[in-house]
Design a protein around this motif. Structure first.
Motif, mmCIF file in Angstrom:
data_model
loop_
_atom_site.group_PDB
_atom_site.id
_atom_site.type_symbol
_atom_site.label_atom_id
_atom_site.label_comp_id
_atom_site.label_asym_id
_atom_site.label_seq_id
_atom_site.Cartn_x
_atom_site.Cartn_y
_atom_site.Cartn_z
ATOM 1 N N ALA A 7 11.959 -25.418 -23.409
ATOM 2 C CA ALA A 7 12.367 -25.462 -22.074
ATOM 3 C C ALA A 7 13.187 -24.032 -21.749
ATOM 4 C CB ALA A 7 13.272 -26.495 -21.685
ATOM 5 N N MET A 8 13.522 -23.316 -22.566
ATOM 6 C CA MET A 8 14.297 -21.957 -22.463
ATOM 7 C C MET A 8 13.630 -21.143 -22.660
ATOM 8 S SD MET A 8 16.817 -24.219 -22.075
ATOM 9 C CE MET A 8 18.196 -22.965 -21.505
ATOM 10 N N GLY A 9 12.158 -20.977 -23.195
ATOM 11 C CA GLY A 9 11.480 -19.837 -23.381
ATOM 12 C C GLY A 9 10.590 -19.228 -22.106
ATOM 13 N N GLY A 10 10.612 -18.026 -22.062
ATOM 14 C CA GLY A 10 9.765 -17.739 -20.747
ATOM 15 C C GLY A 10 10.579 -16.889 -19.681
ATOM 16 N N ASP A 11 10.071 -15.987 -19.147
ATOM 17 C CA ASP A 11 10.589 -14.946 -18.119
ATOM 18 C C ASP A 11 11.286 -15.879 -17.004
ATOM 19 O OD1 ASP A 11 9.787 -13.098 -19.579
ATOM 20 O OD2 ASP A 11 8.300 -12.394 -18.189
ATOM 21 N N PHE A 12 10.539 -17.033 -16.797
ATOM 22 C CA PHE A 12 11.054 -17.810 -15.540
ATOM 23 C C PHE A 12 11.628 -19.242 -15.999
ATOM 24 C CE2 PHE A 12 7.499 -15.259 -14.097
ATOM 25 C CZ PHE A 12 8.448 -14.401 -13.218
ATOM 26 N N ALA A 13 12.230 -19.219 -17.144
ATOM 27 C CA ALA A 13 12.796 -20.459 -17.755
ATOM 28 C C ALA A 13 14.303 -20.778 -17.454
ATOM 29 C CB ALA A 13 12.532 -20.515 -19.290
ATOM 30 N N PRO A 14 14.698 -22.044 -17.359
ATOM 31 C CA PRO A 14 14.082 -22.934 -17.476
ATOM 32 C C PRO A 14 13.344 -23.835 -16.304
ATOM 33 C CG PRO A 14 16.446 -23.513 -17.009
ATOM 34 C CD PRO A 14 16.293 -21.931 -17.065
ATOM 35 N N GLU A 15 13.325 -23.093 -15.003
ATOM 36 C CA GLU A 15 12.938 -23.771 -13.943
ATOM 37 C C GLU A 15 11.492 -23.860 -13.908
ATOM 38 O OE1 GLU A 15 15.199 -21.119 -13.957
ATOM 39 O OE2 GLU A 15 17.041 -22.120 -12.809
ATOM 40 N N ALA A 16 10.841 -22.669 -14.329
ATOM 41 C CA ALA A 16 9.261 -23.013 -14.268
ATOM 42 C C ALA A 16 8.698 -23.705 -15.336
ATOM 43 C CB ALA A 16 8.678 -21.455 -14.288
ATOM 44 N N ILE A 17 9.480 -23.973 -16.454
ATOM 45 C CA ILE A 17 9.017 -24.765 -17.402
ATOM 46 C C ILE A 17 9.270 -26.450 -17.019
ATOM 47 C CG2 ILE A 17 8.980 -25.257 -20.011
ATOM 48 C CD1 ILE A 17 8.744 -22.207 -19.275
ATOM 49 N N VAL A 18 10.325 -26.566 -16.477
ATOM 50 C CA VAL A 18 10.655 -27.795 -16.298
ATOM 51 C C VAL A 18 9.715 -28.491 -14.862
ATOM 52 C CG1 VAL A 18 12.453 -29.565 -15.279
ATOM 53 C CG2 VAL A 18 13.047 -27.975 -17.121
ATOM 54 N N GLU A 19 9.640 -27.479 -14.140
ATOM 55 C CA GLU A 19 8.670 -27.757 -13.115
ATOM 56 C C GLU A 19 7.203 -28.008 -13.428
ATOM 57 O OE1 GLU A 19 7.001 -26.191 -8.604
ATOM 58 O OE2 GLU A 19 8.636 -24.630 -9.742
ATOM 59 N N GLY A 46 19.654 -30.913 -15.062
ATOM 60 C CA GLY A 46 19.764 -30.326 -13.793
ATOM 61 C C GLY A 46 18.464 -30.074 -13.165
ATOM 62 N N CYS A 47 17.441 -29.259 -14.014
ATOM 63 C CA CYS A 47 16.169 -29.110 -13.411
ATOM 64 C C CYS A 47 15.322 -30.141 -13.245
ATOM 65 C CB CYS A 47 15.601 -28.121 -14.469
ATOM 66 S SG CYS A 47 16.276 -26.434 -14.399
ATOM 67 N N LEU A 48 15.533 -31.061 -14.212
ATOM 68 C CA LEU A 48 14.809 -32.537 -13.847
ATOM 69 C C LEU A 48 15.360 -33.133 -12.681
ATOM 70 C CD1 LEU A 48 14.909 -33.840 -17.612
ATOM 71 C CD2 LEU A 48 13.055 -32.994 -16.265
ATOM 72 N N THR A 49 16.571 -33.174 -12.338
ATOM 73 C CA THR A 49 16.768 -33.861 -11.033
ATOM 74 C C THR A 49 16.734 -32.992 -9.868
ATOM 75 O OG1 THR A 49 18.975 -34.568 -11.948
ATOM 76 C CG2 THR A 49 18.945 -34.295 -9.645
ATOM 77 N N LYS A 50 16.471 -31.378 -9.943
ATOM 78 C CA LYS A 50 16.214 -30.861 -8.890
ATOM 79 C C LYS A 50 14.185 -30.912 -8.708
ATOM 80 C CE LYS A 50 15.059 -25.823 -7.835
ATOM 81 N NZ LYS A 50 15.203 -24.405 -8.615
ATOM 82 N N PHE A 51 13.731 -31.385 -9.628
ATOM 83 C CA PHE A 51 12.396 -31.507 -9.355
ATOM 84 C C PHE A 51 12.007 -32.961 -9.286
ATOM 85 C CE2 PHE A 51 12.366 -27.243 -11.349
ATOM 86 C CZ PHE A 51 11.884 -26.647 -10.308
#
Length: 314
Positions: A7-19, A46-51
Motif C-alpha cells: 500500500a505504501m509503494g508508488g509515486d501516488f501511494a497510498p491513496e492511488a493504491i487503496v483506491e 484512513g484511505c479505506l474510509t475515504k474510498f
C-alpha cells in the motif's frame, strides 16, 4: 487465494493504491479471493474510509512500519528495513501466507527481495521481468526480459524463450506459443555474438516452437507470442511501445489498439523464474493500473506458473 499489495509503494501511494483496491472490491472480487494491504495501518484504514470500503469484506490490513523509498539502494534498504511494506510482503509470500505479492514501489527492491526470499526456481539461470505486448490481431505477446538483466549470456537468452513459452502456455492458454528472438535482422548470422549463439540454442531446443529472429518493426505484428530480448534492449523497446499512448493523447488521436499500449491496461509485470508470484507495477501507477494489476495477479495464481516451470526444468 490471498493477493498481497504494497500500500505504501508508488509515486501516488497510498491513496492511488487503496483506491485501486476499492475499485476492485466494488467491481466484485472473485469468490474466495482476499486482498491483503501491507503498510502503515492507520494510514491505510484512513484511505479505506475515504474510498468507502472500510467495512467491506475481502480486505485485510497487515501493519508495516517502514517504507522503502524509490531512490534507496535495494539490497541496503531491504537489510536495514525488514519491517518495510516490501520486506513484510516478501516475508508473507515466503511463509505461504499469501499467494502473490504486488508493488508499485522500488523495482530494484522488489527484484532483490524476490531473489533473496522466495528465490529462483532450481535450474533458472536468471529470473526475468516480463512485459506484455499487444498484437494487431487482438492477442498478446510476452517479452522477456524487460529490465532485470541488462547483460545476458546466450544460455540466459535461450532460457527466456523457454520460461516465456511456459508462461504463455499456462496463462494465455496457447498450446504451442511461437518464440522469436529480437534482433537487428531476420538472418541467423545477424546481431551480436551472444545473440547469434542464443539463436542456435533456441533453434536446437525441441521443447519450444522457435520461429527465428524478428526486428523492432515486428513488435506488434503477430509474429510471436514470446519475444526474447536482453533486459537493456527489451526495456528500451518496451518503453518506446508504451509511449505510443501518451503521444497519441498529446496529438488528440485515439485508436483502440493504441489504448492497449497504455501501461494501465495490464497494470504490472511479473518476475518469471522465482518460487512465487511477484508482480511489479509502474511507480506512477494510477487506481486503474492497480485494479488491472490485481486482475493479473489473480490470473497468474490460477495459472500456477512457478510449479509448471519447476516441473519443466526438473
Amino acid at each position: 487465494m490471498k493477493i498481497a499489495i504494497d500500500a505504501m509503494g508508488g509515486d501516488f501511494a497510498p491513496e492511488a493504491i487503496v483506491e485501486g483496491v476499492a475499485r476492485t472490491i466494488k467491481a466484485g472480487l472473485p469468490q474466495g479471493v482476499t486482498l491483503v494491504l501491507i503498510g502503515q495501518e492507520l494510514v491505510i484504514r484512513g484511505c479505506l474510509t475515504k474510498f468507502d470500503v472500510a467495512d467491506a469484506s475481502g480486505i485485510e490490513v497487515v501493519h508495516a512500519d517502514d517504507i522503502i523509498e524509490m531512490a534507496e539502494h535495494p539490497t541496503k534498504a531491504l537489510s536495514q528495513k525488514p519491517n518495510s511494506s516490501i520486506g513484510v510482503g516478501f516475508t508473507h509470500l515466503k511463509a505461504g501466507l499469501v499467494d502473490a505479492f504486488c508493488s508499485a514501489g522500488n523495482t530494484g527492491a522488489m527484484h532483490v527481495g524476490a531473489l533473496f526470499s522466495v528465490k529462483a526456481i532450481p535450474g533458472v539461470l536468471r529470473p526475468g521481468i516480463a512485459g506484455f505486448v499487444p498484437q494487431l490481431d487482438g492477442g498478446t505477446a510476452i517479452m522477456l526480459d524487460i529490465g532485470a538483466n541488462a547483460d545476458c549470456k546466450p544460455d540466459m537468452l535461450a532460457q527466456f524463450g523457454e520460461l516465456g513459452s511456459i508462461y504463455a502456455r499456462h496463462t494465455f492458454g496457447i498450446e504451442s506459443p511461437r518464440v522469436a528472438l529480437l534482433n537487428i535482422g531476420e538472418e541467423e548470422q545477424k546481431g551480436s555474438v551472444a545473440v547469434q549463439a542464443a539463436h542456435q540454442l533456441l533453434k536446437e531446443n525441441k521443447r519450444i516452437n522457435f520461429v527465428g529472429n524478428i526486428e523492432g518493426k515486428d513488435l506488434f505484428m503477430d509474429r510471436a507470442e514470446v519475444i526474447v530480448a536482453d533486459g537493456f534492449t527489451g526495456n528500451a523497446l518496451f518503453k518506446l511501445g508504451e509511449s505510443f499512448y501518451e503521444v497519441n493523447k498529446l496529438l488528440g488521436l485515439h485508436h483502440p489498439f493504441i489504448d492497449r499500449t497504455n501501461y494501465e491496461s495490464i497494470g504490472g509485470s511479473p518476475i518469471i523464474g522465482v518460487n512465487g508470484n511477484v508482480i511489479i507495477a509502474h511507480g506512477i501507477s494510477s487506481p486503474a493500473a492497480i485494479q488491472n494489476m490485481i486482475s493479473l495477479a489473480i490470473r497468474q495464481v490460477n495459472a500456477n506458473v512457478p510449479t509448471h516451470i519447476e516441473q519443466a526444468l526438473a
